[in-house]
Design an enzyme around this catalytic site. Structure first.
Site, PDB file in Angstrom:
ATOM      1  N   ILE A 185     -78.666  53.789  16.210  1.00  0.00           N
ATOM      2  CA  ILE A 185     -79.530  52.641  15.886  1.00  0.00           C
ATOM      3  C   ILE A 185     -80.878  52.771  16.606  1.00  0.00           C
ATOM      4  O   ILE A 185     -81.935  52.519  16.016  1.00  0.00           O
ATOM      5  CB  ILE A 185     -78.821  51.311  16.242  1.00  0.00           C
ATOM      6  CG1 ILE A 185     -77.577  51.133  15.359  1.00  0.00           C
ATOM      7  CG2 ILE A 185     -79.776  50.135  16.069  1.00  0.00           C
ATOM      8  CD1 ILE A 185     -76.678  49.980  15.757  1.00  0.00           C
ATOM      9  N   ASP A 242     -82.274  57.123  27.882  1.00  0.00           N
ATOM     10  CA  ASP A 242     -80.866  57.320  27.524  1.00  0.00           C
ATOM     11  C   ASP A 242     -80.331  58.447  28.401  1.00  0.00           C
ATOM     12  O   ASP A 242     -80.978  59.492  28.500  1.00  0.00           O
ATOM     13  CB  ASP A 242     -80.768  57.697  26.028  1.00  0.00           C
ATOM     14  CG  ASP A 242     -79.342  57.603  25.497  1.00  0.00           C
ATOM     15  OD1 ASP A 242     -78.422  58.081  26.181  1.00  0.00           O
ATOM     16  OD2 ASP A 242     -79.156  57.056  24.396  1.00  0.00           O
ATOM     17  N   THR A 277     -80.709  43.555  19.929  1.00  0.00           N
ATOM     18  CA  THR A 277     -79.832  43.478  18.755  1.00  0.00           C
ATOM     19  C   THR A 277     -78.536  44.232  19.050  1.00  0.00           C
ATOM     20  O   THR A 277     -77.828  44.613  18.127  1.00  0.00           O
ATOM     21  CB  THR A 277     -80.510  44.086  17.505  1.00  0.00           C
ATOM     22  OG1 THR A 277     -80.883  45.439  17.800  1.00  0.00           O
ATOM     23  CG2 THR A 277     -81.724  43.301  17.081  1.00  0.00           C
ATOM     24  N   SER A 278     -78.250  44.439  20.337  1.00  0.00           N
ATOM     25  CA  SER A 278     -77.086  45.276  20.674  1.00  0.00           C
ATOM     26  C   SER A 278     -75.873  44.433  21.082  1.00  0.00           C
ATOM     27  O   SER A 278     -74.977  44.207  20.263  1.00  0.00           O
ATOM     28  CB  SER A 278     -77.475  46.274  21.756  1.00  0.00           C
ATOM     29  OG  SER A 278     -76.515  47.280  21.826  1.00  0.00           O
ATOM     30  N   ARG A 279     -75.852  43.962  22.318  1.00  0.00           N
ATOM     31  CA  ARG A 279     -74.789  43.066  22.770  1.00  0.00           C
ATOM     32  C   ARG A 279     -75.391  42.073  23.761  1.00  0.00           C
ATOM     33  O   ARG A 279     -76.203  42.447  24.605  1.00  0.00           O
ATOM     34  CB  ARG A 279     -73.648  43.843  23.458  1.00  0.00           C
ATOM     35  CG  ARG A 279     -72.702  44.557  22.504  1.00  0.00           C
ATOM     36  CD  ARG A 279     -71.846  43.597  21.665  1.00  0.00           C
ATOM     37  NE  ARG A 279     -70.970  44.290  20.744  1.00  0.00           N
ATOM     38  CZ  ARG A 279     -71.260  44.628  19.485  1.00  0.00           C
ATOM     39  NH1 ARG A 279     -72.445  44.327  18.981  1.00  0.00           N
ATOM     40  NH2 ARG A 279     -70.373  45.246  18.728  1.00  0.00           N
ATOM     41  N   ASP A 327     -80.482  38.929  18.558  1.00  0.00           N
ATOM     42  CA  ASP A 327     -79.509  38.776  17.468  1.00  0.00           C
ATOM     43  C   ASP A 327     -78.112  38.600  18.054  1.00  0.00           C
ATOM     44  O   ASP A 327     -77.151  38.389  17.332  1.00  0.00           O
ATOM     45  CB  ASP A 327     -79.560  40.019  16.571  1.00  0.00           C
ATOM     46  CG  ASP A 327     -78.670  39.902  15.334  1.00  0.00           C
ATOM     47  OD1 ASP A 327     -78.731  38.841  14.676  1.00  0.00           O
ATOM     48  OD2 ASP A 327     -77.916  40.843  15.036  1.00  0.00           O
ATOM     49  N   GLU A 385     -71.905  34.176  22.638  1.00  0.00           N
ATOM     50  CA  GLU A 385     -71.990  33.947  21.192  1.00  0.00           C
ATOM     51  C   GLU A 385     -70.657  33.628  20.541  1.00  0.00           C
ATOM     52  O   GLU A 385     -70.609  33.007  19.485  1.00  0.00           O
ATOM     53  CB  GLU A 385     -72.635  35.153  20.489  1.00  0.00           C
ATOM     54  CG  GLU A 385     -71.778  36.411  20.477  1.00  0.00           C
ATOM     55  CD  GLU A 385     -72.433  37.550  19.687  1.00  0.00           C
ATOM     56  OE1 GLU A 385     -73.605  37.842  19.931  1.00  0.00           O
ATOM     57  OE2 GLU A 385     -71.739  38.134  18.823  1.00  0.00           O
TER      58      GLU A 385
HETATM   59  P1  NAD Z   1     -74.529  54.985  19.582  1.00  0.00           P
HETATM   60  O1  NAD Z   1     -73.273  55.275  20.326  1.00  0.00           O
HETATM   61  O2  NAD Z   1     -74.964  55.887  18.464  1.00  0.00           O
HETATM   62  O3  NAD Z   1     -75.752  54.936  20.641  1.00  0.00           O
HETATM   63  C1  NAD Z   1     -75.694  54.289  21.880  1.00  0.00           C
HETATM   64  C2  NAD Z   1     -76.584  55.070  22.833  1.00  0.00           C
HETATM   65  O4  NAD Z   1     -76.663  54.350  24.065  1.00  0.00           O
HETATM   66  C3  NAD Z   1     -76.033  56.471  23.147  1.00  0.00           C
HETATM   67  O5  NAD Z   1     -77.019  57.453  22.896  1.00  0.00           O
HETATM   68  C4  NAD Z   1     -75.697  56.401  24.630  1.00  0.00           C
HETATM   69  O6  NAD Z   1     -75.905  57.628  25.320  1.00  0.00           O
HETATM   70  C5  NAD Z   1     -76.687  55.331  25.094  1.00  0.00           C
HETATM   71  N1  NAD Z   1     -76.399  54.763  26.401  1.00  0.00           N
HETATM   72  C6  NAD Z   1     -75.198  54.634  27.020  1.00  0.00           C
HETATM   73  N2  NAD Z   1     -75.373  54.102  28.251  1.00  0.00           N
HETATM   74  C7  NAD Z   1     -76.717  53.876  28.389  1.00  0.00           C
HETATM   75  C8  NAD Z   1     -77.511  53.340  29.427  1.00  0.00           C
HETATM   76  N3  NAD Z   1     -76.982  52.952  30.588  1.00  0.00           N
HETATM   77  N4  NAD Z   1     -78.844  53.263  29.238  1.00  0.00           N
HETATM   78  C9  NAD Z   1     -79.411  53.690  28.070  1.00  0.00           C
HETATM   79  N5  NAD Z   1     -78.697  54.205  27.052  1.00  0.00           N
HETATM   80  C10 NAD Z   1     -77.366  54.285  27.208  1.00  0.00           C
HETATM   81  O7  NAD Z   1     -74.401  53.488  19.100  1.00  0.00           O
HETATM   82  P2  NAD Z   1     -75.229  52.766  17.933  1.00  0.00           P
HETATM   83  O8  NAD Z   1     -74.513  52.918  16.643  1.00  0.00           O
HETATM   84  O9  NAD Z   1     -76.641  53.171  18.022  1.00  0.00           O
HETATM   85  O10 NAD Z   1     -75.059  51.236  18.358  1.00  0.00           O
HETATM   86  C11 NAD Z   1     -75.661  50.740  19.542  1.00  0.00           C
HETATM   87  C12 NAD Z   1     -75.138  49.364  19.812  1.00  0.00           C
HETATM   88  O11 NAD Z   1     -75.622  48.468  18.798  1.00  0.00           O
HETATM   89  C13 NAD Z   1     -73.608  49.217  19.727  1.00  0.00           C
HETATM   90  O12 NAD Z   1     -73.004  49.522  20.958  1.00  0.00           O
HETATM   91  C14 NAD Z   1     -73.430  47.771  19.386  1.00  0.00           C
HETATM   92  O13 NAD Z   1     -73.252  47.050  20.574  1.00  0.00           O
HETATM   93  C15 NAD Z   1     -74.753  47.357  18.745  1.00  0.00           C
HETATM   94  N6  NAD Z   1     -74.627  46.949  17.327  1.00  0.00           N
HETATM   95  C16 NAD Z   1     -75.122  45.741  16.948  1.00  0.00           C
HETATM   96  C17 NAD Z   1     -75.026  45.334  15.621  1.00  0.00           C
HETATM   97  C18 NAD Z   1     -75.582  44.016  15.134  1.00  0.00           C
HETATM   98  O14 NAD Z   1     -75.171  43.538  14.058  1.00  0.00           O
HETATM   99  N7  NAD Z   1     -76.496  43.385  15.843  1.00  0.00           N
HETATM  100  C19 NAD Z   1     -74.406  46.173  14.686  1.00  0.00           C
HETATM  101  C20 NAD Z   1     -73.934  47.419  15.111  1.00  0.00           C
HETATM  102  C21 NAD Z   1     -74.042  47.793  16.441  1.00  0.00           C
END
Ligand code: NAD
Length: 332
Positions: free
Chosen positions: A159, A178, A235-237, A261, A266
């Site tokens: 993402i 990252d 938009t992550s957690r 988001d 939540e």
């Molecule tokens: P992904 O696993 O492809 O990427 C996550 C990245 O974060 C990885 O490259 C990892 O190395 C990195 N990371 C781990 N620890 C870290 C740190 N301390 N500092 C910086 N980077 C770090 O995951 P993704 O598919 O890109 O999804 C990312 C997040 O988005 C998911 O974990 C989820 O929580 C969230 N998400 C949200 C929605 C939504 O509807 N809002 C939908 C899908 C996912």
């Protein structure tokens, strides 16, 4: 095989029923859609099912997992990418199959991230209301050009990368932090440390998973390191952000704007119609009082393409389980 869906919404039924009819009609699967969120209070609903399908706010702690195991549930299918709500160690100890849907449509969340940034920056949500009321004043709607701005992407996985690509298209300078660096991101931007990213980024966008090490990544100390007046997007957690610290930073104007988001608490609010209730989460209510805060209710994933992909991959994960073949999306 009987599968119970927790936290089921009408769109889950629509996309899972479609996938069932299209590609899994002969698989002998029987779906039951249950509205309640899975928790210790609702786990009894899983009796009689061999598998359950859950979403982001279902709680699968050690106690719930042990109860599920006792009921004869052997597979847990996450219809989402994040898995911070599952005690994976407990699942492994109990020999439960757990699989998720990674990277189902990174563009869905990336594009929503941009929707939030553009709305918050150019105040289109306020302009919409003003124009409908016959108010064509521009005062209060001033934004900034994205072109030429510096964007810090924290977490350059699927993402984060898709988001970086869009910001790059706007003419932004893209920085990434990252611990796991990729060539794909290096082709778009530059990796820096968090200490280097925070003071220079005009927009900081969070795309890392929620882990013990990332909980409250944005807190008093890191907010103080940010460029004064910068925009923060999550938009992550929700728990990547210490919400009380963010409120202080908004009050002092150290933080210029906030788009979220996701929200730490939540599970008490999102995916429900609470419009007729009193909302008693004072922290959430405080956030809604800022004109420079934009909140959506965890809808980043909510596109047709993403929901089709989620249903398809979830059922493929289940097929791997029933046919006892290796599953690349398996977590436990
Ligand atoms: P992904 O696993 O492809 O990427 C996550 C990245 O974060 C990885 O490259 C990892 O190395 C990195 N990371 C781990 N620890 C870290 C740190 N301390 N500092 C910086 N980077 C770090 O995951 P993704 O598919 O890109 O999804 C990312 C997040 O988005 C998911 O974990 C989820 O929580 C969230 N998400 C949200 C929605 C939504 O509807 N809002 C939908 C899908 C996912």
């Amino acid at each position: 095989m009987k599968i119970a869906f927790f936290s089921a919404q009408p769109y889950d039924r629509r996309f899972f029923d479609q996938a069932l009819q299209r590609d899994f009609a002969d698989a002998g699967l029987e779906f039951t859609y249950l509205a309640p969120t899975l928790s210790a209070d609702t786990v009894a609903l899983a009796q009689g099912f061999e598998a359950i399908c859950v979403f982001v706010n279902d709680q699968l702690d050690a106690g719930v997992l042990a109860t599920l195991k006792g009921y004869g549930v052997s597979a847990i299918l996450l219809r989402c990418a994040g898995f911070n709500n599952v005690d994976l160690d407990a699942a492994k100890r109990l020999d439960l199959f757990v699989a998720r849907v990674p990277g189902y449509s990174p563009e869905a969340v990336a594009e929503h991230t941009l929707a939030l940034v553009m709305t918050l920056n150019r105040h289109t949500h306020r302009a919409y209301n003003r124009v409908r009321e016959g108010n064509f004043m521009l005062d209060g709607l001033l934004g900034f050009n994205l072109h030429g701005k510096t964007v810090g992407i924290i977490g350059t996985g699927q993402i984060g990368l898709a988001t970086a690509r869009i910001f790059k298209g706007f003419g932004c300078r893209v920085l990434g932090f990252d611990p796991f660096q990729t060539e794909a991101f290096k082709a778009l931007g530059e990796y820096v440390t968090l200490e280097q990213l925070l003071p220079v980024a005009d927009i900081v966008s969070l795309h890392c998973p929620l882990l013990d090490s990332t909980r409250h990544l944005i807190r008093h100390e890191t907010l103080a390191q940010m460029k004064p007046g910068a925009m923060l997007v999550n938009t992550s957690r929700g728990a990547l952000i210490d919400t009380l610290a963010v409120i202080e930073a908004l009050k002092s104007r150290q933080l210029g704007a906030l788009a979220i988001d996701v929200y730490e608490q939540e599970s008490q609010l999102f995916f429900q119609d609470r419009s007729g209730d009193h909302i008693d989460d004072e922290v959430f209510l405080r956030l809604t009082t800022f004109s420079n805060v934009l909140i959506t209710g965890h809808q980043g994933f909510f596109t047709r393409e993403a929901l089709e992909q989620i249903a398809q991959v979830t059922l493929e994960n289940l097929r791997c389980f029933t046919e006892r073949v290796a599953c690349e999306n398996r977590l436990a």
